[in-house]
Design a protein around this motif. Structure first.
Motif, PDB file in Angstrom:
ATOM      1  N   TRP A 135      38.183  12.178  49.722  1.00  0.00           N
ATOM      2  CA  TRP A 135      38.734  11.663  48.468  1.00  0.00           C
ATOM      3  C   TRP A 135      39.878  12.544  47.979  1.00  0.00           C
ATOM      4  CZ3 TRP A 135      38.263   6.938  47.314  1.00  0.00           C
ATOM      5  CH2 TRP A 135      37.093   6.226  47.585  1.00  0.00           C
ATOM      6  N   ILE A 136      39.755  13.832  48.152  1.00  0.00           N
ATOM      7  CA  ILE A 136      40.847  14.738  47.767  1.00  0.00           C
ATOM      8  C   ILE A 136      42.117  14.405  48.557  1.00  0.00           C
ATOM      9  CG2 ILE A 136      41.638  17.144  47.945  1.00  0.00           C
ATOM     10  CD1 ILE A 136      38.775  17.984  47.154  1.00  0.00           C
ATOM     11  N   GLN A 137      41.960  14.119  49.831  1.00  0.00           N
ATOM     12  CA  GLN A 137      43.118  13.806  50.659  1.00  0.00           C
ATOM     13  C   GLN A 137      43.780  12.489  50.258  1.00  0.00           C
ATOM     14  OE1 GLN A 137      41.923  14.027  54.784  1.00  0.00           O
ATOM     15  NE2 GLN A 137      41.096  16.086  54.557  1.00  0.00           N
TER      16      GLN A 137
ATOM     17  N   GLY B  35      38.561  26.798  38.829  1.00  0.00           N
ATOM     18  CA  GLY B  35      39.766  27.414  39.366  1.00  0.00           C
ATOM     19  C   GLY B  35      39.717  27.607  40.863  1.00  0.00           C
ATOM     20  N   GLY B  36      38.539  27.936  41.387  1.00  0.00           N
ATOM     21  CA  GLY B  36      38.405  28.113  42.829  1.00  0.00           C
ATOM     22  C   GLY B  36      38.670  26.831  43.592  1.00  0.00           C
ATOM     23  N   LEU B  37      38.173  25.710  43.052  1.00  0.00           N
ATOM     24  CA  LEU B  37      38.434  24.419  43.686  1.00  0.00           C
ATOM     25  C   LEU B  37      39.913  24.059  43.580  1.00  0.00           C
ATOM     26  CD1 LEU B  37      37.452  21.858  45.078  1.00  0.00           C
ATOM     27  CD2 LEU B  37      36.879  20.937  42.814  1.00  0.00           C
ATOM     28  N   ALA B  38      40.513  24.355  42.426  1.00  0.00           N
ATOM     29  CA  ALA B  38      41.955  24.084  42.269  1.00  0.00           C
ATOM     30  C   ALA B  38      42.761  24.869  43.295  1.00  0.00           C
ATOM     31  CB  ALA B  38      42.402  24.436  40.855  1.00  0.00           C
ATOM     32  N   CYS B  39      42.401  26.133  43.503  1.00  0.00           N
ATOM     33  CA  CYS B  39      43.094  26.944  44.512  1.00  0.00           C
ATOM     34  C   CYS B  39      42.912  26.367  45.906  1.00  0.00           C
ATOM     35  CB  CYS B  39      42.584  28.379  44.478  1.00  0.00           C
ATOM     36  SG  CYS B  39      43.163  29.361  43.080  1.00  0.00           S
ATOM     37  N   LEU B  40      41.684  25.954  46.219  1.00  0.00           N
ATOM     38  CA  LEU B  40      41.419  25.378  47.544  1.00  0.00           C
ATOM     39  C   LEU B  40      42.350  24.202  47.802  1.00  0.00           C
ATOM     40  CD1 LEU B  40      37.929  24.594  49.073  1.00  0.00           C
ATOM     41  CD2 LEU B  40      39.731  22.902  49.141  1.00  0.00           C
ATOM     42  N   ILE B  41      42.495  23.337  46.793  1.00  0.00           N
ATOM     43  CA  ILE B  41      43.329  22.149  46.974  1.00  0.00           C
ATOM     44  C   ILE B  41      44.808  22.535  47.054  1.00  0.00           C
ATOM     45  CG2 ILE B  41      44.013  19.942  45.973  1.00  0.00           C
ATOM     46  CD1 ILE B  41      41.203  19.897  44.623  1.00  0.00           C
ATOM     47  N   ARG B  42      45.265  23.373  46.128  1.00  0.00           N
ATOM     48  CA  ARG B  42      46.688  23.755  46.123  1.00  0.00           C
ATOM     49  C   ARG B  42      47.070  24.498  47.400  1.00  0.00           C
ATOM     50  NH1 ARG B  42      45.789  25.877  40.204  1.00  0.00           N
ATOM     51  NH2 ARG B  42      46.420  24.067  38.950  1.00  0.00           N
ATOM     52  N   ASP B  43      46.197  25.388  47.864  1.00  0.00           N
ATOM     53  CA  ASP B  43      46.529  26.214  49.025  1.00  0.00           C
ATOM     54  C   ASP B  43      46.530  25.425  50.328  1.00  0.00           C
ATOM     55  OD1 ASP B  43      46.625  28.370  47.289  1.00  0.00           O
ATOM     56  OD2 ASP B  43      44.574  29.008  47.694  1.00  0.00           O
TER      57      ASP B  43
ATOM     58  N   PHE C 154      46.571  21.770  50.402  1.00  0.00           N
ATOM     59  CA  PHE C 154      47.274  20.488  50.253  1.00  0.00           C
ATOM     60  C   PHE C 154      48.410  20.686  49.248  1.00  0.00           C
ATOM     61  CE2 PHE C 154      42.735  19.757  51.029  1.00  0.00           C
ATOM     62  CZ  PHE C 154      42.767  19.015  52.208  1.00  0.00           C
ATOM     63  N   PRO C 155      49.422  21.448  49.608  1.00  0.00           N
ATOM     64  CA  PRO C 155      50.462  21.853  48.644  1.00  0.00           C
ATOM     65  C   PRO C 155      51.265  20.699  48.070  1.00  0.00           C
ATOM     66  CG  PRO C 155      51.083  22.438  50.887  1.00  0.00           C
ATOM     67  CD  PRO C 155      49.653  22.022  50.948  1.00  0.00           C
ATOM     68  N   GLU C 156      51.200  19.538  48.686  1.00  0.00           N
ATOM     69  CA  GLU C 156      51.962  18.399  48.172  1.00  0.00           C
ATOM     70  C   GLU C 156      51.280  17.738  46.969  1.00  0.00           C
ATOM     71  OE1 GLU C 156      48.867  16.684  50.864  1.00  0.00           O
ATOM     72  OE2 GLU C 156      50.156  18.469  50.854  1.00  0.00           O
ATOM     73  N   LYS C 157      50.035  18.101  46.688  1.00  0.00           N
ATOM     74  CA  LYS C 157      49.279  17.453  45.621  1.00  0.00           C
ATOM     75  C   LYS C 157      49.519  18.138  44.266  1.00  0.00           C
ATOM     76  CE  LYS C 157      45.738  15.793  48.796  1.00  0.00           C
ATOM     77  NZ  LYS C 157      46.256  14.406  48.765  1.00  0.00           N
ATOM     78  N   LYS C 158      49.381  17.371  43.209  1.00  0.00           N
ATOM     79  CA  LYS C 158      49.474  17.900  41.850  1.00  0.00           C
ATOM     80  C   LYS C 158      48.052  18.146  41.350  1.00  0.00           C
ATOM     81  CE  LYS C 158      53.695  15.266  40.910  1.00  0.00           C
ATOM     82  NZ  LYS C 158      54.306  14.171  40.096  1.00  0.00           N
TER      83      LYS C 158
END
Length: 310
Positions: free
Chosen positions: A9-11, A33-41, A43-47
């Motif tokens: 779903w994140i993808q 914050g840890g989950l936000a970092c996981l996604i940003r690091d 999947f850098p194209e995501k907001k």
């Protein structure tokens, strides 16, 4: 596997908004914050946005975002470390296209699809850490490790509580391999103002210990303000007399403008069912509740005495 479902779903979504509970503690912020970092690091194209009100003592962990309502359109919303909807910080969590729940509290309100609840985990931060363990292709940064470590430390009382398992230590070991400044983190997490230190002294001098092993302290709002503090500051002292001999369970009452916050802790007697009776809930040995007057607070103390007497 539910972790795979959540990653799928994140993808699928370009915008992801992460919520957590009101009056955040280290695990709420660490998992968010840890989950936000996981996604940003990874999947850098995501907001990615982290939202919710902040408590001053934990501002050092991460900043919050303030997205407009329009950002929620077609967004994936993930709520971390929150058992029921009424405790989610920022009521816009229902405005997204899909809602996911990640939590380690006993289920009192089933929401989210999928809903990942693991009550055997010490913390929601431990659960987020396990995503890396099951998907070694994901990279972990120092920022992510620091936040997730904060959440585990906070919810385990520096690995002292009974919720610590071998998985907890393995998760912590994986996190400390990353060179974030642990000393600076601990210095920030456990520092306290002179005013709070003096209120701590008041609590130690005035708490009551009953013959059943119940400890309690009542902190009226005018008393707390006489120390130049607010009710939210007083809540940080819930464990300040937890090491007293013969103590089985304890409660800190902290008055606010129109209600009294209740922080319940235990060394054995199950207290979350009692918390549910008083408009709250939580874990078997750590819970929160709300009462609406000192008479109701006295009834809660009597009920806690009965539990400890058994």
């Amino acid at each position: 596997m539910i972790i795979d479902q959540i990653l799928e779903w994140i993808q699928k979504y370009e915008t992801i908004i992460i919520h957590r509970h009101v009056r955040p503690d280290p695990d709420a912020l660490g998992s968010q914050g840890g989950l936000a970092c996981l996604i940003r690091d990874n999947f850098p194209e995501k907001k990615v946005y982290t939202v919710g009100e902040m408590t001053d003592s934990l501002r050092f962990l991460l900043p919050m975002d303030t997205p407009d309502d329009a950002v929620y359109a077609n967004a994936l919303v993930i709520v971390c470390d929150t058992a029921n909807r009424e405790r989610i910080s920022d009521t816009r969590f229902g405005k997204g296209a899909r809602l996911i729940k990640i939590d380690h509290h006993p289920v009192v309100d089933s929401y989210g699809d999928p809903e990942w609840v693991k009550t055997s985990a010490s913390s929601t931060s431990e659960m987020i850490t396990s995503i890396y363990g099951t998907h070694p292709e994901l990279k972990m940064t120092e920022s992510a490790a620091r936040l997730l470590f904060a959440g585990i430390v906070g919810d385990t009382g520096r690995f002292q509580f009974s919720n610590v398992t071998s998985e907890t230590f393995l998760a912590a070991a994986a996190l400390v391999k990353h060179p974030f400044d642990r000393q600076a983190f601990f210095n920030n997490l456990y520092k306290r103002s002179l005013s709070l230190a003096r209120l701590n002294g008041y609590v130690l001098q005035h708490f009551t210990l009953t013959e059943e092993g119940v400890g309690f302290i009542k902190l009226p709002l005018d008393l707390v303000r006489s120390f130049n503090l607010e009710s939210s500051d007083a809540s940080m002292l819930v464990n300040c007399f937890s090491d007293v001999e013969h103590l089985k369970a304890w409660v800190l009452f902290s008055e606010e403008e129109d209600l009294i916050r209740v922080r319940l802790r235990s060394k054995g007697p199950v207290i979350n069912r009692l918390a549910e009776v008083y408009h709250g809930g939580g874990h078997p040995l750590a819970a929160g509740a709300t009462v609406h007057g000192w008479e109701e607070a006295d009834r809660l103390i009597s009920d806690l005495q009965a539990i400890c007497r058994q």
